[in-house]
Design a protein around this motif. Structure first.
Motif, short mmCIF file in Angstrom:
data_model
loop_
_atom_site.label_atom_id
_atom_site.label_comp_id
_atom_site.label_asym_id
_atom_site.label_seq_id
_atom_site.Cartn_x
_atom_site.Cartn_y
_atom_site.Cartn_z
N TYR A 37 82.82 36.86 68.38
CA TYR A 37 83.96 36.73 69.28
C TYR A 37 83.56 36.25 70.67
O TYR A 37 84.21 35.39 71.26
CB TYR A 37 84.70 38.07 69.39
N LYS A 66 88.81 42.93 66.64
CA LYS A 66 89.77 43.71 67.42
C LYS A 66 89.96 45.11 66.83
O LYS A 66 89.96 46.10 67.57
CB LYS A 66 91.12 42.98 67.45
N ALA A 122 93.80 38.24 72.58
CA ALA A 122 92.39 38.10 72.16
C ALA A 122 92.08 36.65 71.82
O ALA A 122 91.01 36.14 72.15
CB ALA A 122 92.11 39.00 70.97
N PHE A 134 91.94 40.15 77.40
CA PHE A 134 92.33 40.82 76.16
C PHE A 134 93.06 42.12 76.50
O PHE A 134 92.64 42.89 77.35
CB PHE A 134 91.10 41.11 75.31
N SER A 136 93.39 45.32 75.70
CA SER A 136 92.84 46.49 75.01
C SER A 136 93.49 47.77 75.50
O SER A 136 94.02 47.83 76.61
CB SER A 136 91.33 46.57 75.24
#
Length: 219
Positions: A37, A66, A122, A134, A136
């Protein structure tokens, strides 16, 4: 890590400890997924300029990353597996083309089944780390409070806060992107959680902090 902190050194230390945080989770699959990633995928996308796109296998692996770094929800992987390749490529191409308009870019991706604003973020972060952080759990809680509202509206507010923080920290030769800010927040949250866990995990987390600090001094 307090989001309001302006201590560039503390933010840099948290960012440098990101790899330590990955190791502390003790998930063998996470390290290669994170390497894909953070390193492989951005290069693949850049090579496809000026009209980059994401393939279905790449989206599937991104989703694995993820879910492995966060909460495991296998149903989402099933949704990705059911998508048609040409739809993934078309939606992602439109999304990347829409940047830096995050609202449109996220909307182009969320037409895909199983792809919500968090997964869309993402995808975008892999291509445009200077624009799209991202979304999160850890960074959301740190920057927005104990809120888990994974909507487009919430993502836009979240992204704006991390963009502003990145600019605030990019002083005196330091360079932070919104993606750097997210990773620093994630790293800090993971280590803080482990420091309050059973003794073995706590000792390992403390050792990880010391190792990352030593690396910082060598830079």
């Amino acid at each position: 890590m307090e989001f309001a902190s302006c201590d560039v050194g503390a933010w840099r230390e948290a960012l440098l400890a990101y790899d330590v945080g990955l190791s502390l989770l003790r998930k063998p699959d996470l390290l290669p997924l994170d390497a894909f990633y953070r390193t492989e995928l951005p290069l693949l996308l850049l090579r496809r300029d000026p009209r980059p796109f994401l393939t279905k296998p790449e989206l599937h692996r991104l989703m694995q990353w993820k879910l492995t770094r966060g909460k495991w929800r296998p149903r989402l992987l099933n949704f990705i597996s059911s998508l048609e390749e040409h739809l993934v490529e078309s939606a992602s191409r439109k999304a990347f083309t829409a940047l830096p308009d995050l609202s449109q870019a996220v909307s182009e991706l969320t037409v895909l089944k199983g792809v919500g604003p968090a997964t869309a973020s993402a995808v975008l972060a892999a291509y445009a780390p200077d624009v799209a952080p991202f979304m999160s759990d850890e960074a959301m809680i740190a920057s927005m409070g104990n809120v888990k509202d994974y909507t487009l509206k919430q993502y836009l507010a979240f992204a704006e806060k991390l963009q502003m923080k990145a600019k605030e920290l990019s002083v005196e030769g330091n360079c932070f992107t919104p993606v750097d800010v997210e990773r620093a927040l994630w790293s800090s949250a993971v280590r803080a959680k482990l420091l309050h866990s059973p003794s073995d995990d706590k000792s390992e987390a403390e050792a990880g902090v010391k190792r990352s600090t030593k690396r910082k001094r060598k830079i």
